[in-house]
Design a protein around this motif. Structure first.
Motif: not given
Ligand code: 3Y8
Ligand code: NAP
Length: 247
Positions: A11, A14, A32-35, A39, A73, A99, A136-137, A152, A171, A204
């Motif tokens: 966040t 962004s 990184a291209g993890r999703t 956004v 993160h 943060r 999901k890791q 989630r 997301r 949460k």
């Molecule tokens: C790819 C970019 C924005 C950024 C939003 C923040 C907030 C929502 C909370 C829950 C916890 C979790 C997870 C989470 C949060 C924000 C932020 C944050 C947690 C996106 C994003 C990418 C990722 C990667 C993803 C991980 C996963 C972690 C889901 C986009 C949406 C659980 C972490 O499927 C996968 O492989 C997902 C992997 C790394 C942790 C994991 O180990 O699985 N984030 N999250 C980034 C990239 O490619 O470089 O898709 O738009 C970003 C955000 N995720 O712009 O407002 O800033 O924390 N993301 C955790 O904190 O525990 C969800 O459900 O309550």
């Protein structure tokens, strides 16, 4: 003209991208291209790894990067470690935008663990209903306990990540009211989360406090020493000290 590289995915990253774009800064945003569909950002964006420290050094030189802001993160420790090493080798200034970790308040019943494995051990032996909000890791270890897991995730998994689980796709950023409703709807008894800090994942924990639910919180990994700030304005000021960055 030197460019700024923003290592994103949070966040805060962004929010920084919006400020840099508004300032007309010459900056590039990196995912990184993890999703599957991250956004969109208001800056030119690259997606994918750099290829380790050496790949990042090459990138910094090839793209004439004058400063790196690591806004990843707190659990993206490998990226942060690589950035520290690569910026030192390439003599490029590096600043972390981070943060603060969450701290328990009145009404919170948190237990702190230092790893995913310790989080599994901290769960009860008797069947429970656990909200696993860690992405999901690193999920397989939780199969060792006979619980129902609410997961989630950002993208749909190819197959159910755990034998007894419910998967929801979202997301974030999330809000406390929705998360409270989610915990009640799924009759959750325990929550496992990373100590991510920030507002985007805090919902949460606020919901757990309202419902009096126990939270198992995984400590963030430690990083080598680097300069860190907590606010976008501090990053802009830091970039402003490098006048040739044109911010
Ligand atoms: C790819 C970019 C924005 C950024 C939003 C923040 C907030 C929502 C909370 C829950 C916890 C979790 C997870 C989470 C949060 C924000 C932020 C944050 C947690 C996106 C994003 C990418 C990722 C990667 C993803 C991980 C996963 C972690 C889901 C986009 C949406 C659980 C972490 O499927 C996968 O492989 C997902 C992997 C790394 C942790 C994991 O180990 O699985 N984030 N999250 C980034 C990239 O490619 O470089 O898709 O738009 C970003 C955000 N995720 O712009 O407002 O800033 O924390 N993301 C955790 O904190 O525990 C969800 O459900 O309550
Ligand atoms: P990680 O384990 O620290 O990094 C693994 C590798 O992924 C890095 O070495 C690098 O590959 C690549 N990478 C990571 N972040 C990158 C970025 N922003 N731009 C380009 N390459 C990147 O990273 P992660 O924990 O998987 O996190 C991946 C992304 O998700 C990051 O953007 C992070 O901010 C975001 N995120 C992570 C979490 C989390 O819980 N981990 C939560 C929310 C958001 P190379 O070595 O090939 O360069």
């Amino acid at each position: 003209m030197k460019r700024t590289l923003v290592l994103g995915g949070t966040t805060e990253a962004s929010a920084l991208a919006r400020s840099l774009a508004a300032a007309g800064a010459d900056a590039i945003f990196s995912y990184a291209g993890r999703t599957e569909a991250p956004v969109a950002q208001p800056l030119p964006t690259r997606i994918g790894g750099f290829g380790g420290v050496a790949g990042l050094v090459d990138y910094l030189r090839a793209e004439n990067i004058g400063a790196v802001v690591d806004a990843t993160h707190p659990f993206a420790a490998q990226m942060s470690r690589n950035a520290i090493a690569a910026c030192a080798l390439a003599c490029v200034p590096l600043l972390g935008l981070e943060r603060p970790a969450w701290v328990a308040g009145i009404g919170d019943s948190w237990s702190h663990v230092d790893s995913i494995e310790a989080a599994v051990q901290a769960l009860p032996e008797a069947p429970a209903r656990v909200f696993l909000a860690i992405g999901k890791q690193n999920l397989t270890g939780f199969a060792a306990k006979p619980h129902h897991y609410l997961l989630r995730l950002v993208d749909a998994p190819e197959s159910p990540p755990l034998p007894d689980c419910t998967v929801i796709l979202a997301r974030g950023p999330f809000d406390a009211a929705s998360d409270k409703a989610l915990l009640v709807q799924h009759d959750i008894s325990h929550i496992v989360a990373k100590n991510a800090g920030g507002a985007g994942a805090e919902a949460k924990l606020i919901a757990a406090r309202a419902l009096g639910l126990p939270v198992i919180l995984i400590d963030r990994p430690s990083l080598p020493t680097r300069q860190v700030v907590g606010a976008v304005a501090e990053v802009l000021a830091w970039l402003g000290h490098s006048a040739d960055l044109g911010v």
